[in-house]
Design an enzyme around this catalytic site. Structure first.
Site, mmCIF file in Angstrom:
data_model
loop_
_atom_site.group_PDB
_atom_site.id
_atom_site.type_symbol
_atom_site.label_atom_id
_atom_site.label_comp_id
_atom_site.label_asym_id
_atom_site.label_seq_id
_atom_site.Cartn_x
_atom_site.Cartn_y
_atom_site.Cartn_z
ATOM 1 N N ASN A 136 -1.864 -10.919 0.348
ATOM 2 C CA ASN A 136 -2.717 -10.435 -0.757
ATOM 3 C C ASN A 136 -1.965 -9.453 -1.653
ATOM 4 O OD1 ASN A 136 -2.552 -8.144 0.766
ATOM 5 N ND2 ASN A 136 -4.740 -7.909 1.138
ATOM 6 N N GLU A 143 -3.858 -1.632 -0.064
ATOM 7 C CA GLU A 143 -4.591 -2.885 -0.225
ATOM 8 C C GLU A 143 -5.044 -3.063 -1.679
ATOM 9 O OE1 GLU A 143 -4.399 -5.029 2.012
ATOM 10 O OE2 GLU A 143 -5.523 -4.603 3.832
#
Ligand code: F6R
Length: 248
Positions: A136, A143
């Site tokens: 990702n 993140e």
């Protein structure tokens, strides 16, 4: 960015180990920023082999790891401290007290994050930061989100990361869903960044990170602003980057 194109994982590992050992030879008292996961294992094996042969020494090196799972003790075989001891620190002549991993058991995460940032500052920053990349686009456990997070912080792992890392846990229910991670500041301030990537599952993140817009939705894209990034990757990981560049 410089690309070191490799045939596969073995060559990627050797090339990454070459860059790390060049850093250590050039500045024996350097600060290495280190990563865990599948990507760096081969490079750590190579470095351990060179140290065993006395071609390289970590005697004056300090290390700071990117991240640690919240709630795992250093002796827990799933912890990143355990990973580092097993894969590198116990196999080279680094002084253990100069190796640093965030404390996953800390009672006060905010205080631990502040301690970790102060520690990296006190060491004078990172000379070479080794990074893997998440599917990702995460770096460390920064993140995807609405904003880049500057400092070391506690983060909730995304579903994509939980899914990718479940393979390391025999019992998936034991996998922590939070981690402490170095923020973007210390990664970007590293004097050199070496990104390693192997396998087609990394191709999309690599292409978007280095040819797409710089966005916190793909944290690795911030590396486009770094003046000295070396991407050491195999053909599979580079396949979509090649296509994106050919299209320009
Ligand atoms: C690990 C870390 C992560 C990994 C990334 C890739 O300390 O910070 O960002 O580098 O999740 O993991 P692998 O190499 O297992 O594909």
């Amino acid at each position: 960015m410089r690309i070191v194109r490799c045939a596969g994982y073995r060559e990627m590992s050797r090339q990454a180990a070459n860059l790390i050992s060049a850093q250590v030879i050039m500045k024996p008292s350097c600060v290495l920023g280190l990563a865990t996961g599948s990507s760096p294992v081969g490079a750590y094996d190579q470095l351990a082999e060179w140290v065993k042969k006395k071609d390289l020494s970590f005697a004056e090196v300090s290390t700071v790891n990117l991240d640690e799972y919240r709630g795992l003790a250093p002796q827990d075989s799933h912890s990143y401290r355990y990973f580092m001891d097993n894969n590198l620190f116990d196999r080279v002549d680094v002084r253990k007290e100069r190796t640093n991993v965030p404390d996953g058991l800390c009672a006060d995460p905010a205080a631990e994050c502040a301690r970790y940032d102060a520690l990296v500052d006190r060491l004078g920053g990172i000379d070479l930061q080794l990074l893997g990349i998440g599917r990702n686009g995460h770096i460390g456990f920064n993140e995807p989100g609405d904003a880049f997070i500057r400092d070391t912080h506690l983060t909730a792992l995304t579903e994509s990361t939980l899914e990718a890392n479940r393979r390391f846990f025999e019992d998936a229910s034991q996998m922590p869903c939070e981690a402490l991670t170095l923020g973007i500041r210390h990664i970007l301030q590293a004097r050199r960044v070496v990104v390693i990537a192997s396998g087609v599952e990394k191709a999309d993140a690599i292409a978007r990170a280095f040819t797409g817009p710089v966005t916190p939705r793909l944290p690795a894209s911030i590396l486009q602003f770094h003046p000295d990034v070396v991407l050491v990757a195999d053909e599979a990981a580079l396949s979509l980057l090649d296509k994106a560049e050919a299209a320009v």
